[in-house]
Design a protein around this motif. Structure first.
Motif, PDB file in Angstrom:
ATOM      1  N   TRP A  76     -61.585  51.222 -17.297  1.00  0.00           N
ATOM      2  CA  TRP A  76     -60.273  51.817 -17.859  1.00  0.00           C
ATOM      3  C   TRP A  76     -59.440  52.159 -16.570  1.00  0.00           C
ATOM      4  O   TRP A  76     -58.121  51.904 -16.197  1.00  0.00           O
ATOM      5  CB  TRP A  76     -60.369  52.790 -18.625  1.00  0.00           C
ATOM      6  N   GLN A  77     -60.103  52.861 -15.546  1.00  0.00           N
ATOM      7  CA  GLN A  77     -59.365  53.080 -14.263  1.00  0.00           C
ATOM      8  C   GLN A  77     -58.876  51.725 -13.600  1.00  0.00           C
ATOM      9  O   GLN A  77     -57.634  51.637 -13.210  1.00  0.00           O
ATOM     10  CB  GLN A  77     -60.602  54.028 -13.457  1.00  0.00           C
ATOM     11  N   GLU A  78     -59.740  50.827 -13.791  1.00  0.00           N
ATOM     12  CA  GLU A  78     -59.358  49.569 -13.113  1.00  0.00           C
ATOM     13  C   GLU A  78     -58.031  49.011 -13.897  1.00  0.00           C
ATOM     14  O   GLU A  78     -57.000  48.571 -13.062  1.00  0.00           O
ATOM     15  CB  GLU A  78     -60.480  48.692 -13.102  1.00  0.00           C
ATOM     16  N   ALA A  79     -58.007  49.062 -14.902  1.00  0.00           N
ATOM     17  CA  ALA A  79     -56.949  48.586 -15.833  1.00  0.00           C
ATOM     18  C   ALA A  79     -55.623  49.453 -15.590  1.00  0.00           C
ATOM     19  O   ALA A  79     -54.594  48.910 -15.298  1.00  0.00           O
ATOM     20  CB  ALA A  79     -57.274  48.588 -17.273  1.00  0.00           C
ATOM     21  N   LEU A  80     -55.692  50.701 -15.310  1.00  0.00           N
ATOM     22  CA  LEU A  80     -54.733  51.682 -15.097  1.00  0.00           C
ATOM     23  C   LEU A  80     -54.116  51.390 -13.720  1.00  0.00           C
ATOM     24  O   LEU A  80     -52.863  50.986 -13.535  1.00  0.00           O
ATOM     25  CB  LEU A  80     -55.072  53.070 -15.256  1.00  0.00           C
ATOM     26  N   SER A  81     -54.903  51.072 -12.706  1.00  0.00           N
ATOM     27  CA  SER A  81     -54.801  50.865 -11.548  1.00  0.00           C
ATOM     28  C   SER A  81     -53.823  49.532 -11.201  1.00  0.00           C
ATOM     29  O   SER A  81     -53.136  49.495 -10.385  1.00  0.00           O
ATOM     30  CB  SER A  81     -55.709  51.277 -10.522  1.00  0.00           C
ATOM     31  N   ASN A  82     -54.489  48.541 -11.901  1.00  0.00           N
ATOM     32  CA  ASN A  82     -53.903  47.271 -11.882  1.00  0.00           C
ATOM     33  C   ASN A  82     -52.753  47.066 -12.765  1.00  0.00           C
ATOM     34  O   ASN A  82     -51.831  46.230 -12.471  1.00  0.00           O
ATOM     35  CB  ASN A  82     -55.043  46.084 -12.106  1.00  0.00           C
ATOM     36  N   GLY A  83     -52.667  47.866 -13.767  1.00  0.00           N
ATOM     37  CA  GLY A  83     -51.454  47.618 -14.571  1.00  0.00           C
ATOM     38  C   GLY A  83     -51.802  46.509 -15.735  1.00  0.00           C
ATOM     39  O   GLY A  83     -50.905  46.411 -16.433  1.00  0.00           O
ATOM     40  N   LEU A  84     -53.061  45.952 -15.877  1.00  0.00           N
ATOM     41  CA  LEU A  84     -53.104  44.763 -16.621  1.00  0.00           C
ATOM     42  C   LEU A  84     -54.801  44.950 -16.833  1.00  0.00           C
ATOM     43  O   LEU A  84     -55.619  45.540 -16.189  1.00  0.00           O
ATOM     44  CB  LEU A  84     -52.708  43.387 -16.093  1.00  0.00           C
TER      45      LEU A  84
END
Lengths: 1055, 489
Positions: A555-563
């Motif tokens: 989730w954190q990764e998705a938030l930080s990547n935006g996708l």
């Protein structure tokens, strides 16, 4: 403010008096404060004095600090005590002055990770246009989103944005946004709404009367919620409607393949591209990615091997048409016939060729030859507004040319439920008439305003017993509905959405909702009986289990990547149906009307956005209005003007006079009668428009857009029908002159370059043969020789050993989409001034896009789009003439504007040959609206009246990069610092979807900008003035097809 | 002397060949001119009140216009980008130009010992001052932030900033302020002997006291006269370069820029000639009605008008030469921008202004070659009026037409003055005439002592001539010989 001040008193009291009776002390002080609190305004200080003098007060003091007061024998302590008393009294008085609501202020006990006051943070999110996501990085300055930048990792952005993405910021801060749940126009609450909804739903068994109307949904979470809703209420129905929809795209796919597929293009592999009325270089799903890939195939260097070629067949001139190597203006109704002829010539089975004009036939012959020579690397794109048959033909042609899998990719539908939206809203209307709709929940959109006129949707909506509209504004639909629920903006809420290729991205909030409001997820949750669930929980709940790996990390990764990686739509290989292409092409009419989304305000949803309203439309340069756009020839014949179109060309004095007489036609109000209704629209001439075709842009004439958008322009939706939402034939006498005129305001009135060397154009073949040829030709014409050196007696400045900032505009890549202009406006706090001020020539945008028409063919001229901002001249004419030295050069060669020093003589602007300086003739900046103040970039001075301003190359970004570089150098123990080439991206450069703008250090020979400036087609605008601009242009290189260009040679001569 | 009446013989017909009509005496000069300011307030001619009322009303227009301007900003005018300067700078240059006649008359003609200047110099100088006062409004008011105008002045400040000495706008500050200062000094010094005359003639003690204060103790001693002559000469010497420098420097506001139509090397002399041209037109325009209203035909004779018309013709022809050089420069430059400028002047949206200018400043002055026209008062009035309009149009052509269409056709736009542009212009006209009417009322508008001196010189010359030719001398003025020409009667 009361909390911290009380905190302060308590702290001092306990610390310096050393008497630990805090609770009593505090409560007594509270009593004083409470007493003071009741005193009002000017009486207050008298009250304080009086109070201090009363025996009651003395008693209070005596009584209050018995331990402290009596034990203060130490004179120093007593003095401290008295000081403290004074301070306490004063502070108590201050807090008693105001009526601030008791709010929470949360000083950082622990500094949030990575947050340094004053240093902006970037958060990845997505911004939607018609449901499709563009990945963005939002800059947050101390908790305020202040700028939206592209997310290079996101496929829908690919490192660029469109103008709507840039302008979303202003929409979020729009002071006209709705703040209150309304029931029949009266203030109400969310709880009241959910209660009313629950009781209404109870009355609907199985949801028989429940209807949900949304805009196009790509959000997986919302789709899944709606799925749950439909499972809970099996008889409920979900409709989607957007006025700018992709009905034809899906119908075309169904016609060709019999199934729903999304078509995606890979323009990077396309060598020859044909647009069948497709404006794919203008905002829409996938725009930024398409534009970037297209431009990559178009940027040439002296050793470039190849360059793509673009053919455009269109009715209404567009940026795509302006970029084309060959453009054929034909009526929108003739495009299907053209596509049929093309398919037939290419040997597509089951298509017969109809009649085409002579020009179209010549175009077709060449096109067929070129397409066949590029099998597998060609591409035919059909426009969203063309009927399904054109899409089906395009699919068949692409298949025939072997483009499928290479330049054309078919995937599963990206939309949650692709559908014919026009048919859906029509059937919703019918259901309302039939009394089948008891509860109608409208999420977003504005159907009461933008549904096809023949559906009379606003009237029908009023018949629904309970209707609710979730919307940012209390707009036309909100008024027609029984309930209005304020919505949160996408920068304020949790959600998700898919990009044009299906990749899902998380939308995360940057700020607490400014005006309260609910998300679409909360509305659907309320329908599901969960009115209090948090949107973050809903979105996370959906993705839980759908992202691989540990959820918290993912989730954190998705938030930080935006996708979310791996969510792109699956590729499909649909097979063409037999006999899908047999339908006859619609017969072209004597005259036709074409409805197009507005290039600045789209379907009207951006009508209240001042940045967009005041943004010169790419080709007409109109602001604050829509018009009936038509070619000069059409206007002459419709208005029966006393001269012929052929007299306008040739460049003679006589033709100049005719042109001037003709331009007086602009603003004449004409009445368009169509299908029993009519609208009165001012006329605007647009060379290159297809003959006997009239374009009307949608989105104007809003009655409840807000203070900016109300009553601007003419609403074309009432005449737009569900039967022909995009174009239709008109009777030959459908247009009549009302005899009235209307003030249309454009920022550029002049069409031609007057034969000046402003926009340089060359041909790819000749450029390959001799990369220097464009320069040589210019000098030959100017000086009779192939080279010329401009010289000066004045000593120049040596910038060696420093950063020397410079910029290039690549004219070959610019498609005139305006994203840079809005980005500049957002970054640099540029005010909006209104139509009246623009009409007297005071537009404020620092960056503008000039538009010239060239060539002798007024019916199909070459259209040149040229971005212009401050050139940062090394020998700046403005600096010499400023009497107070308010505009000066810095050691890196920037032409700086010292706002505080400016007294406003305007001499600098008079002496600027590029006319890029902008003056605050009046107090343009709104200093009173609180939300607009929040929107401003804190690193850029807000200018008041009487001050000159202009492009600074985003000097604030340069400064912050320099500071970072210096800090890094100092940390590494060195004095010398270097700024990396990509450390500074100007706002315009960042926004540009085609990467037409390059900024950097020209002293660094490895920088991108230096490498472009070393190209032979790099030139300075007005270089004969010897201003030595730091901003230069890369000449436009066109790639015409030999066989066809022979016919066009005459018109390409003039430049 | 309260009962003193103008002692004048029957008016002589003005044949146009003398600067002072015969029949004048020292007394008649002092009383005709000096009685105007000394008239009791209620005996002021009605015509004066009427004129003053109209002017004062226009001055109130100025007040309203400036107030609104300061409240709202220069955006109330029609200026824009590209036309950053409009009627503000047009009127600035126009007014400054008008002032030039005064300085030319008072300084250069004094140095050249042109006696005929005596009867018009006071009036022309006053006109200079009032025109400069009007002109001075514009550079300040046209600023975006007029309250910061003093940043153009070099003074030690906490910013650690000097103005930009490379900018012609900064040169303007020095040129105009020097010009205004020297002009006012010159004018005041020139007034001293006449203040003394008024002091001596005044009967009302208060008026006597006021003029006495203004006269600074002038008693007409030889020492006073000696110093006065020295001061006049020095100030004339100081003023003389100013006649050339002020408008040259103002022309550099344009000439140092690179705007096609501005960057013209002939501008400095052409602007100076244009200024003198416009100034003389304005002197005529004002002098002709005043002269007939107050019966000054004896002092401002047809011959004066004739000479002024000659100056106008001469400077007008220099201006025409300037126009010719502009056209030649455009064609010869081989610069397409300069050539387009010519095309634009001839057939652009503001071509009317260029044709108007050619008519007013080149064609309309040609009748002045004829003595009959030069000595025809209505004709002179009309031609002067046409010239004033023409010189306004000249600045319009230079400033507005040039800026409207510069290098990039994308930026071309038109300039349409608003009601506030016009009201400020009308307002400064009101300021000018209000000051003029006050001047006419309270100060001797013709230099009393210089006319008397001129009479003296003429008489002496006549005596000498008579003696030389053996003719008897006409004793018309004989009884005044005992008096010094400058003393009070």
């Amino acid at each position: 403010m009361r909390e911290p001040s009380r905190h302060c008193i308590r702290h001092q009291a306990s610390g310096s008096i050393n008497v630990m009776t805090n609770s009593k002390l505090t409560s007594d002080l509270d009593a004083v404060r409470a007493q003071l609190h009741n005193a009002r305004g000017p009486q207050l200080w008298r009250s304080l004095d009086q109070m201090a003098d009363t025996p009651a007060f003395r008693d209070l003091v005596e009584r209050e600090f018995p331990q402290g007061a009596s034990e203060l024998n130490d004179p120093v302590s007593r003095r401290s005590f008295l000081k403290l008393m004074g301070a306490s009294l004063a502070l108590a008085g201050i807090s008693g002055c105001t009526y601030m609501p008791r709010t929470k202020i949360a000083p950082f006990v622990h500094q949030p990770l990575g947050r340094v006051p004053g240093v902006p943070l970037f958060y990845a999110s997505s911004v939607l246009l018609n449901g499709f996501a563009t990945g963005v990085l939002v800059r947050s300055n101390d908790g305020r989103p202040t700028k939206i930048e592209p997310n290079p990792q996101h496929p829908g952005s690919a490192g660029g944005t469109d103008l709507f993405v840039q302008a979303e910021l202003l929409t979020m801060y729009d002071p006209d946004r709705s703040t209150q749940v309304l029931n029949a126009g009266a203030a109400s609450t969310w709880d009241a709404f959910t209660a009313a909804l629950a009781s209404a739903l109870q009355a609907q068994s199985g949801g028989a009367g429940l209807r949900l109307l949304t805009t196009t949904v790509t959000s997986p979470t919302l789709a899944s919620q709606i799925g749950q809703l439909l499972a809970q209420y099996p008889q409920a129905r979900w409709y989607q409607y957007d006025p700018i929809n992709r009905d034809n795209v899906y119908e075309g796919a169904r016609l060709a393949f019999g199934e729903d597929v999304t078509t995606r293009y890979d323009l990077s592999k396309a060598q020859v591209i044909l647009s069948l009325d497709a404006d794919f270089l203008a905002p829409g799903p996938g725009f930024a990615a398409y534009a970037r890939a297209f431009a990559e195939g178009r940027r040439v260097r002296k050793d470039s091997g190849e360059m793509n070629r673009l053919y455009v067949v269109e009715a209404s001139p567009s940026g795509t048409g302006a970029t084309a190597d060959h453009r054929l203006p034909i009526q929108a109704g003739q495009v299907a016939g053209f596509a049929q002829a093309l398919a037939a010539k290419l040997g597509v089975a089951g298509v017969s060729e109809g009649p085409n004009s002579e020009a179209a036939t010549r175009f077709l012959t060449a096109l067929v030859e070129d397409l066949e020579a590029h099998k597998g690397s060609s591409l035919v794109v059909a426009g969203d507004q063309q009927p399904p048959i054109v899409h089906a033909l395009a699919h068949a042609i692409n298949a025939k040319l072997g483009n499928v899998g290479s330049t054309v990719i078919y995937t599963d539908p990206v939309e949650a439920r692709p559908t014919n939206q026009t048919a859906e809203i029509a059937s919703l209307g019918d259901e309302i008439d039939a009394g089948a709709v008891g509860v109608l929940v409208i999420i977003g959109g504005n159907p009461a305003y933008n549904a096809p006129g023949d559906l009379r949707f606003a009237e029908r909506l009023a018949k629904v017993p309970l209707s609710a509209h979730l919307s940012l504004f209390n707009d036309e639909t909100s008024t027609a509905a029984t309930w209005h629920i304020p919505a949160t903006h996408s920068l304020e809420s949790w959600s998700d959405a898919r990009a044009y290729d299906g990749t899902a991205g998380i939308i995360q909030p940057l700020i607490e909702p400014l005006f309260g409001g609910k998300t679409s997820h909360e509305i659907v949750a309320a329908l599901l009986g969960q009115p209090l669930v948090d949107p973050l929980t809903i979105v996370q709940g959906y993705w839980q289990g759908k992202i691989s790996g540990d959820f918290a990390t993912a989730w954190q990764e998705a938030l930080s990547n935006g996708l979310i990686n791996g969510t792109a739509a699956t590729t499909r290989t649909p097979t063409l149906k037999e006999g899908g292409l047999g339908g006859a092409a619609p017969a072209p009419g004597a005259l036709e009307i074409v409805f197009r989304p507005d290039p600045s305000i789209w379907d009207g949803s951006y009508a209240n956005n001042g940045w967009l309203m005041e943004l010169p439309r790419p080709l007409t340069k109109l602001v604050w209005d829509n018009a009936a756009l038509m070619s000069p020839r059409t206007a002459i014949s419709l208005l029966k003007l006393p001269f012929s179109a052929d007299q306008l060309t040739g460049g003679s004095i006589e033709s100049q006079h005719y042109l001037e007489a003709l331009s007086a036609v602009n603003g004449k109000v004409v009445r368009l009668s169509y299908r029993g209704s009519s609208i009165d629209l001012p006329l605007w001439l647009l060379p290159g428009h297809a003959e006997n075709s009239i374009t009307v842009n949608l989105g104007y004439g809003r009655s409840q857009a807000g203070t900016v958008g109300n009553g601007v322009g003419v609403n074309a939706y009432p005449v737009r029908t569900s039967a022909a939402p995009w174009f239709d034939s008109l009777a030959a006498d459908a247009v009549s002159d009302t005899g009235e005129t209307y003030l249309l305001v454009s920022t550029q009135d002049h069409w031609t370059m007057e034969g000046r060397d402003i926009y340089r154009v060359g041909k790819f073949a000749e450029f390959k043969a001799d990369p220097e040829y464009i320069q040589k030709e210019v000098f030959k014409e100017e000086f009779g020789g192939e080279t010329h050196k401009y010289d000066t007696l004045l000593p120049g400045t040596d910038y060696a050993g420093r950063n020397a900032w410079g910029m290039t505009f690549n004219l070959n890549a610019c498609v005139g989409c305006n994203a840079c202009v809005v980005a500049c406006q957002a970054e640099n706090n540029i005010p909006v001034i209104g139509k009246e001020q623009v009409s007297v020539g005071r537009e404020m945008q620092w960056l503008r896009i000039d538009r010239y028409f060239a060539g002798n063919d007024l019916d199909n001229p070459d259209t040149y789009l040229m971005p212009i901002a401050c050139m940062q001249c090394e020998r700046a004419p403005c600096e010499l003439v400023c009497p107070v030295a308010a505009t000066v050069h810095d050691y890196e060669g920037l032409n700086n504007m010292v706002y505080n020093r400016c007294v406003g003589t305007k001499y600098c602007s008079n002496n600027c040959p590029y006319k890029v300086r902008r003056f605050n003739f009046l107090q343009y900046t709104d200093l009173s609206t609180a939300t607009l103040q929040l929107a401003r970039n804190p690193n850029v001075t807000v200018r008041n009246r009487g001050i000159m301003e202009k492009c600074t190359y985003c000097v604030q970004r340069i400064s912050s990069a320099r500071i970072d570089a210096k800090k890094a150098a100092v940390a590494a123990g060195s004095e010398a610092y270097t700024i990396a080439d990509d450390a500074i991206i100007t706002a315009c450069e960042a926004a540009c979807p085609t990467a037409a703008i390059t900024f950097g250090d020209i002293n660094n020979k490895d920088s991108r900008v230096a490498s472009w400036k070393s190209e032979p087609h790099n030139y300075s605008l007005l270089q004969e003035l010897n201003t030595i601009p730091r901003t230069t242009y890369l000449a436009r290189i066109r790639n015409p097809f030999e066989a066809l260009s022979a016919a066009d040679t005459a018109k390409n001569q003039e430049g | 002397m309260a009962q003193a009446q103008p002692i004048r013989t029957t008016p002589q017909p003005d044949t146009g060949d003398t600067y002072l009509l015969p029949g004048e005496t020292y007394t008649s000069i002092s009383s005709t001119i000096g009685d105007v300011p000394l008239t009791a307030p209620l005996k002021t001619p009605r015509g004066w009140f009427l004129g003053f009322a109209v002017s004062f009303a226009l001055l109130m227009v100025f007040l309203v216009s400036v107030t609104w301007l300061l409240i709202r900003g220069v955006g109330i005018w029609g200026i824009n980008i590209p036309v950053g300067w409009g009627m503000d700078i047009i009127n600035f240059v126009w007014w400054i130009g008008i002032g030039h006649a005064g300085t030319l008359i008072s300084a250069i003609l004094l140095l050249l010992n042109q006696g005929w200047r005596n009867s018009i110099n006071r009036f022309a100088e006053a006109m200079t001052l009032f025109a400069v006062a009007c002109a001075g409004q514009y550079p300040i008011l046209h600023l975006g932030r007029p309250w910061l105008f003093y940043w153009l002045i070099p003074y030690p400040n906490t910013h650690g900033m000097w103005p930009n000495f490379r900018s012609a706008l900064d040169w303007d500050v020095f040129a105009v302020s020097t010009y205004a200062t020297v002009s006012i000094l010159f004018w005041l010094v020139g007034l001293l002997p006449d203040f003394a005359t008024l002091r001596d003639r005044a009967t009302n003690p208060l008026v006597k006291r006021i003029y006495g204060l203004a006269a600074c103790g002038w008693r007409g001693s030889a020492k006073h006269w000696h110093r006065y002559e020295m001061a006049s000469l020095l100030l004339a010497g100081l003023s003389t370069p100013l006649v050339l420098s002020v408008h040259s420097i103002i022309s550099l506001d344009f000439a140092i820029a690179q705007v096609p139509g501005w960057q013209v090397t002939v501008f400095p002399p052409y602007f100076v000639a244009g200024a003198v041209f416009a100034g003389f037109a304005m002197v005529l325009l004002l002098m002709i009605p005043v002269r007939s209203f107050y019966g000054f035909q004896s002092y401002v004779t047809i011959r004066h008008l004739d000479v002024m018309a000659k100056v106008m013709l001469a400077t007008g022809m220099i201006v025409v030469y300037g126009y010719f050089m502009e056209v030649f420069g455009s064609l010869y430059s081989s610069s397409k921008y300069e050539q387009y400028l010519l095309y634009n002047r001839l057939s652009g949206p503001s071509a009317w202004a260029y044709y108007g200018l050619l008519f007013c400043n080149a064609v309309a002055i040609q009748p002045l070659w004829f003595r009959r026209v030069r000595q025809n008062i209505p004709a002179l009035m009309i031609i002067s009026m046409i010239i004033s309009v023409g010189m306004w149009l000249e600045r319009y052509v230079i400033i507005v037409i040039s800026l409207q269409r510069e290098f990039l056709p994308s930026s071309w736009d038109v300039y349409i003055p608003t009601v506030w542009d016009w009201s400020l212009y009308l307002g400064t006209i009101g300021l000018f005439f209000t000051l003029t009417f006050l001047f006419i009322r309270v100060l001797p508008m013709i230099n009393i002592f210089e006319i008397r001196m001129f009479l003296h010189q003429e008489t002496e010359r006549a005596h000498r001539n008579a003696a030389a030719h053996g003719h008897s001398h006409d004793q018309d003025h004989g009884h005044d010989h005992a008096h010094s020409p400058a003393s009070a009667d």
